[in-house]
Design a protein around this motif. Structure first.
Motif, mmCIF file in Angstrom:
data_model
loop_
_atom_site.group_PDB
_atom_site.id
_atom_site.type_symbol
_atom_site.label_atom_id
_atom_site.label_comp_id
_atom_site.label_asym_id
_atom_site.label_seq_id
_atom_site.Cartn_x
_atom_site.Cartn_y
_atom_site.Cartn_z
ATOM 1 N N PHE A 172 32.772 56.774 15.602
ATOM 2 C CA PHE A 172 31.531 57.105 16.299
ATOM 3 C C PHE A 172 30.374 56.241 15.789
ATOM 4 N N LYS A 173 30.334 56.055 14.497
ATOM 5 C CA LYS A 173 29.272 55.247 13.902
ATOM 6 C C LYS A 173 29.358 53.792 14.385
ATOM 7 N N THR A 176 28.237 53.599 17.956
ATOM 8 C CA THR A 176 26.778 53.666 18.059
ATOM 9 C C THR A 176 26.160 52.332 17.666
ATOM 10 N N ARG A 177 26.683 51.766 16.594
ATOM 11 C CA ARG A 177 26.133 50.484 16.140
ATOM 12 C C ARG A 177 26.314 49.407 17.198
ATOM 13 N N GLU A 178 27.494 49.428 17.812
ATOM 14 C CA GLU A 178 27.761 48.430 18.850
ATOM 15 C C GLU A 178 26.801 48.595 20.033
ATOM 16 N N ILE A 180 23.827 49.785 19.901
ATOM 17 C CA ILE A 180 22.497 49.310 19.490
ATOM 18 C C ILE A 180 22.448 47.786 19.586
ATOM 19 N N THR A 181 23.523 47.152 19.132
ATOM 20 C CA THR A 181 23.549 45.692 19.208
ATOM 21 C C THR A 181 23.446 45.224 20.664
ATOM 22 N N LEU A 183 22.202 46.750 23.186
ATOM 23 C CA LEU A 183 20.987 47.152 23.906
ATOM 24 C C LEU A 183 19.707 46.828 23.143
ATOM 25 N N ARG A 184 19.840 46.029 22.084
ATOM 26 C CA ARG A 184 18.681 45.738 21.250
ATOM 27 C C ARG A 184 17.475 45.238 22.029
ATOM 28 N N LEU A 190 18.133 51.649 25.568
ATOM 29 C CA LEU A 190 18.669 51.999 24.252
ATOM 30 C C LEU A 190 18.143 53.355 23.799
ATOM 31 N N LEU A 194 20.355 56.561 22.936
ATOM 32 C CA LEU A 194 20.343 57.156 21.593
ATOM 33 C C LEU A 194 19.819 58.589 21.612
ATOM 34 N N THR B 62 13.459 43.311 16.471
ATOM 35 C CA THR B 62 13.942 42.653 17.681
ATOM 36 C C THR B 62 12.983 42.922 18.830
ATOM 37 N N PHE B 66 10.357 48.882 18.322
ATOM 38 C CA PHE B 66 11.205 49.517 17.312
ATOM 39 C C PHE B 66 10.441 49.707 16.010
ATOM 40 N N LEU B 75 15.313 60.823 16.701
ATOM 41 C CA LEU B 75 16.767 60.670 16.700
ATOM 42 C C LEU B 75 17.372 61.357 15.490
ATOM 43 N N ILE B 79 21.760 58.254 13.246
ATOM 44 C CA ILE B 79 21.578 57.287 14.329
ATOM 45 C C ILE B 79 20.318 56.467 14.095
ATOM 46 N N LEU B 82 21.042 53.796 11.669
ATOM 47 C CA LEU B 82 21.773 52.696 12.293
ATOM 48 C C LEU B 82 20.827 51.819 13.105
ATOM 49 N N GLN B 86 19.742 47.800 12.572
ATOM 50 C CA GLN B 86 20.081 46.761 13.545
ATOM 51 C C GLN B 86 18.861 46.099 14.160
#
Ligand SMILES: Nc1ncnc2c1ncn2[C@@H]1O[C@H](COP(=O)(O)OP(=O)(O)OP(=O)(O)O)[C@@H](O)[C@H]1O
Ligand SMILES: [Mg+2]
Lengths: 203, 573
Positions: A172-173, A176-178, A180-181, A183-184, A190, A194, B62, B66, B75, B79, B82, B86
């Motif tokens: 899951f972590k 979530t990280r993916e 975020i990457t 949708l940065r 994003l 989230l 980014t 943010f 959040l 999360i 994280l 990022q």
């Protein structure tokens, strides 16, 4: 935990990127939002997809019944079991299995009408979601007309449970990280994704 | 200890952009608090290793939203963590300075080929001429990296003057290079210049690389002193190197801190030349007419005698003439002026102003001993001279004596070098000499530099084996031409922009270094700069204490604190 594939219904219409299946209202196996499903297309090819909508159309009879004053339970049951219009389940294609190999590419051609739709087992969910690096998220994120945040939250919740069963809480972590990457650069999307994930709460 | 250092030596980031002209940019992958401005880092690519300095740290996002809108409240914390990991990041700015070819992995078959192609040349760092590629790892320099660039204490001529700030790796300077050209030690008052100078001088004496002539204006270097802030005793060089260091007092019977010096220095009146007087124009408030008057004096009496003759004249002295009128006496300044077509007012005024000189006890008709020769002999023999000014601590003494002495020494060294080079006699090359000057701006300021011997030394005496080590609080006051000759610059904190500018003049990467200089610790932290230093680096100065002497001389020196001993034996008081 589901270990046996369950037949859900049969295909009504399809395209390369998605398809719609019909099923009965009373079916105990009626899938929920975000469920991973599959459709065998031909001998060595299956399409995988996520349920993003469950839709029920009215027919003339239902309209009549809905306005009548008193409705005996057996009438309701009869209408549900024997209605003309099936429940429509909309699915977005997110991958395929070709000659036994899972990937997040689209199948070369869509399933055809009356092909059978199955709900994936927990093992299949785990296999599909750990193939490659979560590449299937791209199909979901591209589908702007879908409630992306809700769909991802629903899917991640189910997948998280499946991975938990097999003792991989980190999935899951990573997912979530993916996200975020990916949708940065899209702050509104994003944050809505989230927010939805946050609403899941910890397990 | 090594294991922990190796642990610490994990990558702290990777290169994401930049240029040779500006700086490299790296994405930091550890918390920003773990790195600091001025840190020495290594950037690794497969074949090359780059060395650089962290010159800036910047927070980035980014998307600015943010950073603007804290996500923690909206959040789930996991999360939110994280997300921050990022989208929020720190960018390092790294000033690349040197590069070193590493070649392929020593275990690989390509390595043998590479070695063969390159010949036996041992690995050598060169100034950066290219840049590392994207994603090259950035690591904090480890002890080996620091030794690779700055040399190691075990090789001769390398002397530890401090440690890197974060990880405390020893940093050495190449003493040979330090004295090959003139150098400078700068910093505001109290930053530790005198302490660091003591350390460097001890190193030079220990390594026997040069003779030192130390103009000890404040009587700090020769005999034991007391620190002004801690009131602790500070050992002088004489006590540690009794045979090699000679203390010279100024004037007959002079004492230094109540002790008799090794010998005394007096100047003969015949040593004083017109230029020595002109040098004091500012100090004595001399007029424009002075050079003309001095010229006339020299042509009247000759270069050897003008001073004593002038001193003997009596301004305003009159006699009664035959006609009963008062007229200038034959021994008066006026008579001499009249006879030599010199403006009499100018001559008497000069005489008046020179009274301060005439009263100096160390300028005498006949020096009791030839102190000057003794100094030169000692220096030639590899001894070191600490010239203590004793009570003569004012600018007039400092300017006059340093200049008189240095002029003679310069002449001697030039003469010896020429003799050696032309093989007229089988003379040895003169010994390398370092002239140490505190408060150097007094002699090397814009006005003075052209007249004193020191600017000549800074400019051309390298060829004759004489260089300067200048120590000063106000580098901006030093004549820029002299400043530009300083090969190595060691600089503590400076508050003044002009001073910072002066110290960095002529160096690459000035803009990046300026901030580092301005943010040094106020004490015991210096930046090493210049030609004699492989690359700029901020270091923590070595401490000048008993441990230093113990390490330098190989045994514990000075009194060891009793409680310290008890502690070491395991008795806690
Ligand atoms: N390397 C060092 N080891 C031990 N103490 C130090 C060192 N450097 C500085 N100090 C401390 O800082 C004080 C000031 O140092 P120092 O006298 O060298 O300053 P400075 O730069 O020469 O000042 P000024 O320009 O006024 O002469 C010293 O008295 C000493 O206590
Ligand atoms: Mg000092």
């Amino acid at each position: 935990m589901n270990t046996t594939p369950i037949e859900i219904g049969r295909l009504l219409r399809s395209s390369l990127t998605g398809f719609v299946a019909g099923c009965r209202v009373d079916q105990p196996s009626l899938p929920v939002f975000g469920t991973l499903v599959r459709v065998p297309i031909e001998d060595q090819l299956e399409a995988f997809g996520l349920v993003y909508d469950i839709h029920m159309d009215d027919d003339g009879l239902v309209r009549q019944l809905a306005t009548s004053h008193s409705l005996p339970p057996e009438v309701i049951a009869d209408n549900r079991n024997n209605r003309n219009m099936p429940v429509e389940i909309s699915i977005i294609t997110v991958g395929r299995r070709k000659t036994g190999i899972l990937s997040h590419l689209l199948p070369g051609h869509p399933p055809v009408s009356l092909d059978v739709l199955y709900r994936c087992t927990s093992q299949e969910v785990r296999d599909f979601t750990t193939t490659g690096r979560l590449g299937y998220f791209r199909h979901i994120l591209r589908a702007e007309e879908l409630p992306v945040g809700e769909l991802l939250a629903a899917h991640l919740e189910q997948a998280r449970a499946a991975h938990r069963e097999s003792g991989d809480p980190a999935w899951f972590k990573n997912a979530t990280r993916e996200l975020i990457t990916l949708l940065r650069d899209d702050y509104p999307t994003l944050m809505s994704v989230l927010n939805a994930l946050s609403d899941l709460g910890p397990e | 200890m090594n294991a922990s250092i190796r642990d610490k030596n994990k990558p702290i980031g990777y290169i994401i952009g930049g240029s040779l002209k500006e700086s490299l940019r790296a994405r930091l992958i550890v918390p920003p608090q773990e790195v600091r401005e001025g840190s020495f880092v290594v950037i690794r690519t497969s074949d090359w290793q780059f060395y650089g300095l962290i010159t800036d740290l910047q927070l980035g996002a980014t998307d600015p939203r943010f950073a603007d809108e804290p996500s923690g409240e909206r959040l789930q914390s996991a999360i939110s963590d994280l997300l921050q990991g990022q989208t929020l990041f720190t960018t390092l700015e790294v000033l690349p300075t040197l590069m070193l070819e590493r070649g392929p992995d020593p275990g690989s078959p390509e390595y043998a080929q590479w070695r063969e192609k390159r010949g036996a040349i041992s690995s050598k760092t060169i100034p950066v001429k290219t840049i590392p590629s994207h994603y090259a790892e950035v690591l904090p320099a480890n002890e080996g990296d620091v030794a690779e660039i700055f040399g190691s204490e075990t090789s001769s001529g390398y002397f530890r003057i401090g440690n890197t700030r974060e990880q405390g790796h020893p940093v050495c300077i190449d003493l040979v290079k330090l004295i090959q050209r003139s150098s400078g030690i700068f910093g505001a008052t109290g930053t530790g210049k005198s302490f660091l100078t003591r350390i460097i001088l001890s190193g030079l004496i220990k390594e026997k690389l040069a003779s030192l002539l130390i103009f000890d204006m404040h009587n700090e270097y020769g005999l034991d002193d007391t620190a002004t802030d801690t009131q602790e005793s500070v050992p002088g060089l004489k006590g540690k190197f009794p045979a090699a260091v000679r203390i010279v007092g100024l004037g007959r019977g002079a004492s230094v801190r109540g002790q008799a010096p090794d010998f005394n220095l007096e100047f003969a009146q015949s040593d004083i030349q017109p230029q020595d007087i002109e040098l004091l124009t500012h100090e004595l408030n001399l007029k424009d007419t002075t050079p003309a008057t001095l010229d006339a004096l020299v042509s009247s009496f000759g270069i050897e005698n003008w001073y004593s003759k002038f001193k003997a004249m009596k301004p305003g002295s009159v006699i009664q003439g035959e006609d009963g009128k008062r007229m200038p006496a034959p021994d008066s300044v006026e008579t001499w002026a009249l006879e030599n077509n010199v403006n009499s007012l100018a001559a008497t005024s000069l005489h008046n102003k020179m009274t301060r000189l005439f009263h100096l006890p160390y300028i005498v008709e006949q020096p009791a001993a030839n102190g000057l020769n003794e100094i030169i002999k000692a220096l030639q023999n590899g001894q070191h001279i600490v010239l203590s000014f004793g009570d003569h601590e004012n600018d007039l003494d400092y300017l006059l004596v340093t200049n008189l002495l240095t002029r003679r020494i310069r002449e001697k060294w030039v003469e010896m070098t020429n003799a050696h080079r032309s093989h007229i006699e089988r003379t040895a090359e003169p010994r390398q000499l370092v002239v140490v000057l505190e408060e150097a701006h007094k002699l090397l300021n814009h006005e003075m530099a052209r007249q004193t011997t020191f600017s000549t030394i800074a400019r051309e005496m390298r060829k004759y084996g004489v260089t300067l080590l200048v120590i000063d609080q106000r580098p901006s006051q030093i004549y820029s031409e002299v400043m530009s000759q300083l090969g190595s610059r060691i600089c503590g904190w400076l508050g003044d922009d002009d001073d910072i500018h002066a110290v960095l003049s002529g160096l690459a990467g000035r803009d990046a270094l300026r901030g580092m200089l301005a943010r040094l610790q106020p004490k015991e932290e210096v930046i090493l700069l210049g030609w004699g230093i492989p690359m700029p680096l901020v270091i923590q100065s070595r401490r000048y204490d008993n441990q230093f002497w113990g390490e330098l001389l190989g045994k514990t020196h000075g009194k060891v604190n009793e409680t310290q001993i008890m502690k070491e034996l395991g008795f806690q008081s």
